[in-house]
Scaffold this active site. Structure first.
Site, short mmCIF file in Angstrom:
data_model
loop_
_atom_site.label_atom_id
_atom_site.label_comp_id
_atom_site.label_asym_id
_atom_site.label_seq_id
_atom_site.Cartn_x
_atom_site.Cartn_y
_atom_site.Cartn_z
N ASP A 65 0.86 -1.17 0.00
CA ASP A 65 0.00 0.00 0.00
C ASP A 65 0.91 1.23 0.00
O ASP A 65 1.74 1.40 0.90
CB ASP A 65 -0.88 -0.03 1.26
N VAL A 66 0.76 2.12 -0.98
CA VAL A 66 1.66 3.27 -1.07
C VAL A 66 1.44 4.28 0.04
O VAL A 66 2.22 5.22 0.18
CB VAL A 66 1.53 3.98 -2.44
N SER A 143 -2.23 14.62 -13.72
CA SER A 143 -3.47 14.52 -14.49
C SER A 143 -3.81 15.85 -15.14
O SER A 143 -3.33 16.92 -14.72
CB SER A 143 -4.62 14.10 -13.57
N TYR A 156 -9.47 15.09 -6.07
CA TYR A 156 -8.58 14.59 -7.12
C TYR A 156 -7.79 15.73 -7.74
O TYR A 156 -6.57 15.62 -7.95
CB TYR A 156 -9.43 13.89 -8.18
N LYS A 160 -3.71 16.03 -7.54
CA LYS A 160 -2.91 16.00 -8.76
C LYS A 160 -2.16 17.31 -8.98
O LYS A 160 -1.04 17.32 -9.50
CB LYS A 160 -3.79 15.67 -9.96
#
Length: 297
Positions: A65-66, A143, A156, A160
């Protein structure tokens, strides 16, 4: 000869996070076909092992798991022990949720920031000593959302955009050590994550209603071609496709344009989102994609 060495991945050890599916899996297969040794690191152990099995002896998978320092350190130690070092790291692991800030599930919202931003920092921090040793390359997958901040994706977009800023700072910090740092900005790519978002009863309509190039979905191969080329040249930026880079030149003008377009669509979507949460529950209404489900399980 030095030029050729810098622009090849043959016999280089490439660690890719989030390699169970989508961009991570396809990039691992492409780089392995070019002669790289690929270390696949991520949560979905079964799917990731299937990718490694398809690739063959040049690949090996590690479950991690990062967001976990301990898990990352164990995985990276295993990669170094098995392959002898690390030349290139692609911090690709990422998830997304859908939801407006006032009603989205808080746990799902914060998990996106933890995986997509802090996961990049942790991945790079743990692998950096090995990359420095080989004067290698770090690439983080940001992204289009870092440039265009649309409603329903606040977490998000923030994560990003943070990845881009983080990489810009890091690049200047490690240049004297011979390490190059890149950041990639893919637009909507046909992956499980995007397909799942498009299938959402509320936010799928918002996403697919985006005008022009900003709303267009591209095949996975477009992203892999661009990322492979970027890795070969150790690029500071990779735009997928190239027109994404043009948006950076006008990014200061984008928020009011997006706000203007949202005026006619967000009120109804906001009401529909609240109704969806009442019907399915906040967590179920927020989480998208297999990776998101694995991360928020």
């Amino acid at each position: 000869m030095a030029f050729l060495t810098r622009n090849t991945v043959r016999n280089k050890v490439v660690l890719i996070t989030g390699a169970a599916r989508g961009i991570g899996a396809a990039l691992a297969e492409r780089l392995a076909a070019d002669g790289a040794k690929v270390a696949l690191v991520g949560l979905e152990a079964t799917e990731q092992q299937e990718v490694a099995d398809r690739i063959g002896p040049a690949a090996r998978a590690w479950e991690a798991d990062v967001t976990s320092w301990e898990a990352l350190e164990q995985a990276v130690s295993g990669v170094v022990e098995h392959f002898g070092g690390i030349d290139i790291v692609v911090a690709n692991a990422g998830i997304a949720t859908t939801g407006f800030v006032r009603s989205v599930d808080p746990v799902a919202f914060e998990k996106v920031i933890e995986v997509d931003l802090l996961g990049v920092w942790r991945t790079f921090r743990v692998t950096l000593p090995h990359v420095i040793q080989r004067k290698g390359y770090l690439l983080a997958i940001s992204s289009l959302a870092a440039i265009t901040h649309v409603p329903g994706m606040a977490n998000y977009a923030a994560a990003k955009a943070g990845v881009e800023a983080f990489c810009n700072s890091l690049r200047a910090e490690v240049a004297h050590l011979g390490v190059k740092v890149g950041v990639a900005h893919p637009t909507w790519i046909r992956t499980d994550l995007v397909d799942s978002a498009d299938a959402h009863p509320v936010f799928g309509r918002l996403r697919m209603g985006m005008p022009g190039l900003i709303g267009r979905t591209y095949p996975l191969s477009v992203a892999i071609d661009c990322l492979e080329a970027g890795i070969r040249r150790r690029a500071r930026t990779v735009h997928v496709p190239r027109w994404v880079g043009g948006l950076k030149l006008i990014r200061a003008f984008l928020p009011p344009i997006i706000e203007l377009g949202a005026r006619s669509r967000v009120p109804a979507a906001d009401r529909a989102a609240v109704a969806d949460i009442a019907a399915r529950g906040a967590r179920e209404a927020a989480v998208t994609g297999h990776g998101g489900r694995a991360a928020t399980r």
